[in-house]
Design an enzyme around this catalytic site. Structure first.
Site, short mmCIF file in Angstrom:
data_model
loop_
_atom_site.label_atom_id
_atom_site.label_comp_id
_atom_site.label_asym_id
_atom_site.label_seq_id
_atom_site.Cartn_x
_atom_site.Cartn_y
_atom_site.Cartn_z
N GLU A 185 66.90 -31.65 57.81
CA GLU A 185 67.21 -30.21 57.79
C GLU A 185 68.55 -29.90 58.48
O GLU A 185 69.23 -28.95 58.12
CB GLU A 185 66.05 -29.46 58.47
CG GLU A 185 66.24 -27.96 58.67
CD GLU A 185 65.98 -27.12 57.43
OE1 GLU A 185 65.88 -27.66 56.31
OE2 GLU A 185 65.91 -25.88 57.59
N THR A 216 71.97 -21.01 52.68
CA THR A 216 72.22 -21.32 54.10
C THR A 216 73.58 -21.99 54.29
O THR A 216 74.27 -21.72 55.28
CB THR A 216 71.10 -22.24 54.66
OG1 THR A 216 69.86 -21.53 54.53
CG2 THR A 216 71.31 -22.59 56.12
#
Ligand code: HSE
Length: 308
Positions: free
Chosen positions: A134, A183
């Protein structure tokens, strides 16, 4: 054999806690990992849309899928290679909205694959692999453990995590708009460096925020949700955020609002029915921008990932 796990959505940063604070919300993805019976069938990834989760078509269904990458790292950790495997992702968490959908599938894939392998990796290893995939731990930690988590990605690749009890009467409202924000884009607009003045501002806000949660002090919490690391740069990408902050600044029982993760969802924290009292005024802000907003209020999710 196959294993299915249920993983919660998450909201990260909480204002000043950039890349280290996050909490879990009761919206769930389900991830199933199974060994396929046909040798040589390779990797198969299926995505099932459980409700309106928007752009699932953009999720890769080959070895570039983040769930597959995470599982591959786990297999490498235990000295094995992934061969024939089927991954099914049943999505219920909106994607590219700042609600931890990627963290949820990474954590889910790891938990399920670990169980298939006989649980060789402990939670610390799973957290560290999930963070590596991540890039930061603030979503993966609460996705794994539930609740309100503080986390720190250490230089040696390990991740420290502490869970602090969230006050029962502090409700979490997410305002999920009908547009996406990747993101990667929301991170790319952040500056490479910041001033020591801004760094000191965030350190004091974040420290006091943790004390406010720990002591369940709503008045203190109201003063702790601002930051100078990411929101000032991102707010121009989030329609209505500025207006919402102004509207909520002096409302009783509303503790404040922050960008959820990298956005575009906004999180409002309120006491008891504090949000209900202002909901119509909040809706008006988004109507003025012609943005459809899915508004949902929750208690915190305290369980984290569960095998089902
Ligand atoms: N801490 C991350 C960010 C959360 O703000 O970019 C989004 O993944």
């Amino acid at each position: 054999m196959k294993v299915t796990v249920k993983v919660p959505a998450t909201t990260a940063n909480l204002g000043p806690g950039f890349d280290c604070l996050g909490l879990a919300l009761p919206i769930y993805n389900e991830i199933t990992v199974e060994e396929t019976v046909m040798p040589g069938s390779g990797v198969e990834i299926n995505i099932i849309e459980d409700s309106e989760t928007y752009d699932i078509l953009s999720i890769p269904k080959d070895e570039n899928n983040i769930v597959y990458k995470a599982i591959e790292l786990l297999y490498n950790f235990v000295g094995q290679t992934v061969s024939d495997i089927k991954i099914t992702i049943k999505t219920n968490i909106p994607v590219t909205r700042g609600l931890g959908s990627s963290a949820s599938v990474i954590v889910g894939g790891l938990m399920a694959a670990n169980k298939l392998l006989g649980n060789p990796a402990d939670e610390a290893v799973l957290l560290s692999i999930a963070t590596e995939v991540e890039g930061h731990p603030d979503n993966v930690a609460p996705a794994l453990f539930g609740g309100f988590c503080l986390s720190s990605f250490e230089d040696d690749g390990s991740v420290l995590c502490s869970k602090i009890l969230w006050p029962e009467d502090w409700k979490l409202t997410v305002l999920i708009p009908d547009y996406e924000l990747d993101t990667k884009i929301a991170r790319s607009i952040l500056p490479e460096s910041i001033t020591i003045k801004d760094a000191a501002y965030n350190i004091r806000k974040c420290s006091m925020l943790i004390d406010a949660v720990y002591r369940q002090d709503a008045e203190l919490m109201k003063k702790c949700l601002s930051d100078k690391l990411h929101q000032p740069y991102r707010e121009r990408l989030i329609k209505g955020f500025k207006e919402l902050k102004e509207l909520l600044a002096n409302k009783d029982d509303v503790l404040g609002c922050v960008i959820s993760g990298a956005g575009p969802t906004i999180l409002v924290i309120s006491k008891n029915d504090g949000f209900e009292k202002v909901e119509n005024e909040v809706r008006q802000i988004f109507e003025d921008y012609n943005v459809n907003c899915d508004i949902r209020t929750f208690d915190i999710e305290n369980e984290g990932t569960k095998v089902i």
